[in-house]
Design a protein around this motif. Structure first.
Motif, PDB file in Angstrom:
ATOM      1  N   ASP A 171      12.618  44.308  -4.169  1.00  0.00           N
ATOM      2  CA  ASP A 171      13.596  45.397  -4.021  1.00  0.00           C
ATOM      3  C   ASP A 171      14.274  45.722  -5.345  1.00  0.00           C
ATOM      4  OD1 ASP A 171      13.165  45.728  -1.242  1.00  0.00           O
ATOM      5  OD2 ASP A 171      14.419  43.975  -0.842  1.00  0.00           O
ATOM      6  N   ALA A 172      13.491  45.746  -6.413  1.00  0.00           N
ATOM      7  CA  ALA A 172      14.057  46.025  -7.735  1.00  0.00           C
ATOM      8  C   ALA A 172      13.223  47.082  -8.448  1.00  0.00           C
ATOM      9  CB  ALA A 172      14.108  44.749  -8.566  1.00  0.00           C
ATOM     10  N   THR A 173      13.813  47.670  -9.485  1.00  0.00           N
ATOM     11  CA  THR A 173      13.142  48.662 -10.323  1.00  0.00           C
ATOM     12  C   THR A 173      13.283  48.254 -11.777  1.00  0.00           C
ATOM     13  OG1 THR A 173      13.511  50.483  -8.768  1.00  0.00           O
ATOM     14  CG2 THR A 173      13.104  51.072 -11.070  1.00  0.00           C
ATOM     15  N   SER A 189       8.794  45.478  -2.078  1.00  0.00           N
ATOM     16  CA  SER A 189       8.319  44.335  -1.296  1.00  0.00           C
ATOM     17  C   SER A 189       9.366  43.234  -1.240  1.00  0.00           C
ATOM     18  CB  SER A 189       7.021  43.799  -1.909  1.00  0.00           C
ATOM     19  OG  SER A 189       6.108  44.839  -2.166  1.00  0.00           O
ATOM     20  N   ASP A 190       9.060  42.199  -0.458  1.00  0.00           N
ATOM     21  CA  ASP A 190       9.951  41.044  -0.316  1.00  0.00           C
ATOM     22  C   ASP A 190       9.570  39.896  -1.242  1.00  0.00           C
ATOM     23  OD1 ASP A 190      11.351  42.349   1.702  1.00  0.00           O
ATOM     24  OD2 ASP A 190      10.010  41.596   3.270  1.00  0.00           O
ATOM     25  N   VAL A 191       8.567  40.153  -2.118  1.00  0.00           N
ATOM     26  CA  VAL A 191       8.122  39.115  -3.045  1.00  0.00           C
ATOM     27  C   VAL A 191       8.046  39.719  -4.443  1.00  0.00           C
ATOM     28  CG1 VAL A 191       6.801  37.820  -1.317  1.00  0.00           C
ATOM     29  CG2 VAL A 191       5.712  39.683  -2.568  1.00  0.00           C
ATOM     30  N   ASP A 210       2.650  38.772   2.730  1.00  0.00           N
ATOM     31  CA  ASP A 210       3.619  39.857   2.777  1.00  0.00           C
ATOM     32  C   ASP A 210       2.996  41.180   2.374  1.00  0.00           C
ATOM     33  OD1 ASP A 210       6.262  38.362   3.274  1.00  0.00           O
ATOM     34  OD2 ASP A 210       5.345  37.242   1.622  1.00  0.00           O
ATOM     35  N   VAL A 211       3.641  42.254   2.808  1.00  0.00           N
ATOM     36  CA  VAL A 211       3.217  43.600   2.444  1.00  0.00           C
ATOM     37  C   VAL A 211       3.795  43.954   1.081  1.00  0.00           C
ATOM     38  CG1 VAL A 211       3.406  46.029   3.044  1.00  0.00           C
ATOM     39  CG2 VAL A 211       3.047  44.342   4.842  1.00  0.00           C
ATOM     40  N   ILE A 212       2.942  44.538   0.217  1.00  0.00           N
ATOM     41  CA  ILE A 212       3.369  44.942  -1.126  1.00  0.00           C
ATOM     42  C   ILE A 212       3.449  46.461  -1.165  1.00  0.00           C
ATOM     43  CG2 ILE A 212       2.808  44.915  -3.579  1.00  0.00           C
ATOM     44  CD1 ILE A 212       1.257  42.329  -3.012  1.00  0.00           C
ATOM     45  N   THR A 213       4.614  46.959  -1.518  1.00  0.00           N
ATOM     46  CA  THR A 213       4.852  48.391  -1.598  1.00  0.00           C
ATOM     47  C   THR A 213       5.505  48.688  -2.924  1.00  0.00           C
ATOM     48  OG1 THR A 213       5.276  48.375   0.784  1.00  0.00           O
ATOM     49  CG2 THR A 213       5.838  50.374  -0.414  1.00  0.00           C
TER      50      THR A 213
END
Length: 381
Positions: free
Chosen positions: A137-139, A89-91, A49-52
């Motif tokens: 998708d969290a902070t 990201s999704d992970v 997966d892509v990490i952003t």
């Protein structure tokens, strides 16, 4: 540092060795990636997966709109701050949290020391947890503390804080070496320690060079370069001006240098000014004037004194001297040719006169006198 999101991904297994080679090149040429650089690591985490992610200053509730943290503290005082790490990201991802001394790179951009270099300044004042895990998708808001030592000197002290991902992979197929790339995103933490403010710039490593035009009827170019060093204790910008004067002050020009946005205490920035249409007429004096300026909304309760340095360089008129030498050679050659022609003509005239005299002597009749037949009483016939 750029608080914008950071991207990272892992290439598929069939191309993994190519990515490893790229990572090795990056590690060799750029061992210290800028904090907050929006550059993805060639070898990211062990996931497809892509990490952003992104990092911003925050309060206890989340990002508060600031791009950096700026504090004013007394020696021995401390302040509590927060940073927000956002995982787009999704992970889930576990980020390392790092603080380090800050500096301005030669391109004029803020950066922080890489993890393999030990901080000795404001980077050591920041206390923060080592890592944080952030869900997809969290902070997550992470508190940190800036504690100023009791013996801290007055003025500006700059550091950076970042969330880091270190990716690894094997290069060169089976048995290849492990290559690691550190990617980080963060922001600046500036602390002004109270006390006497001393704004002071100096001009160092001044160099002046003249490049003549090989067209003898055209002027050349003068290049002046110098370092603007901050010898004071507060950050400053700088406006530069270079005035050139040649041929006993009769020919002069004035050029402005590009503004330097920021020079940190104990730091320096290189400046360069090029002046065209400078005629090579001997010594050229270049007077460099650097005027300090405040950065952003800084308040500096002291006079900002300009500094002036003069350097002299010789603008030797080599093309013009060559042209003069060619002219002298031509004049001497023409003069010698005329002299030789005149000598040949004089020699020819002298020869012709001699030949004329000889011919005139040979054609003269014998004079009458005692030796003639008539004088001796001899018959004529």
């Amino acid at each position: 540092m750029n608080p914008a999101p950071h991207l990272s991904h892992r290439p598929r297994r069939s191309a993994r060795w190519l990515a490893a080679a790229g990572a090795a090149l990056v590690a060799t040429l750029a061992p210290a990636l800028p904090a907050g650089a929006a550059t993805s690591g060639p070898l990211p985490l062990d996931t497809e997966d892509v990490i952003t992610w992104g990092v911003k200053p925050a309060d206890a509730d989340g990002p508060d709109g600031r791009s950096r943290v700026e504090l004013v503290l007394d020696p021995g005082a401390s302040a509590s701050e927060h940073l927000a790490v956002s995982n787009f990201s999704d992970v889930p991802v576990t980020f390392s949290i790092q603080a380090a001394d800050g500096y301005i790179n030669p391109k004029g951009r803020f950066n922080m020391l890489p993890s393999d270099r030990e901080s000795t300044g404001a980077g050591t004042w920041i206390e923060v947890q080592d890592s944080v895990e952030v869900a997809p998708d969290a902070t997550v808001v992470v508190p940190f503390t800036v504690a100023v030592p009791d013996n801290a000197t007055p003025g500006d002290h700059v550091a950076g804080i970042a969330a880091t991902v270190k990716s690894t992979g094997e290069g060169g197929g089976e048995g290849g070496t492990s290559v690691g790339v550190e990617s980080r995103v963060g922001f600046r933490v500036s602390t002004r320690v109270t006390g006497e403010v001393q704004p002071l710039l100096s001009v160092e490593n001044v160099k002046a060079s003249y490049a003549p035009s090989w067209n003898p009827f055209a002027a050349g170019d003068l290049t002046v370069s110098y370092d603007v060093a901050n010898d004071g204790n507060v950050r400053l910008g700088a406006e530069g001006d270079v005035a050139t004067s040649g041929f006993f002050g009769l020919l002069s020009t004035d050029r402005s240098a590009a503004s330097i946005p920021e020079v940190l205490p104990d730091g320096s920035q290189r400046s360069r000014v090029e002046t065209s249409n400078v005629w090579p007429l001997g010594p050229v004096r270049s007077t460099i004037t650097v005027t300090p300026t405040t950065v952003d909304d800084d308040q500096v309760d002291a006079s900002l004194e300009p500094v002036t340095v003069t350097v002299t360089t010789w603008a030797v008129p080599w093309p013009q001297l060559l042209l003069v030498a060619i002219g002298v050679v031509l004049v001497l050659g023409v003069r010698d040719d005329r002299r030789r022609r005149r000598q040949r003509l004089e020699a020819m005239l002298a020869k012709a006169r001699d030949e004329g005299r000889q011919q005139a002597v040979g054609d003269e009749p014998s004079p009458s006198g005692a030796d003639s037949p008539a004088a001796k009483g001899q018959p004529k016939g």
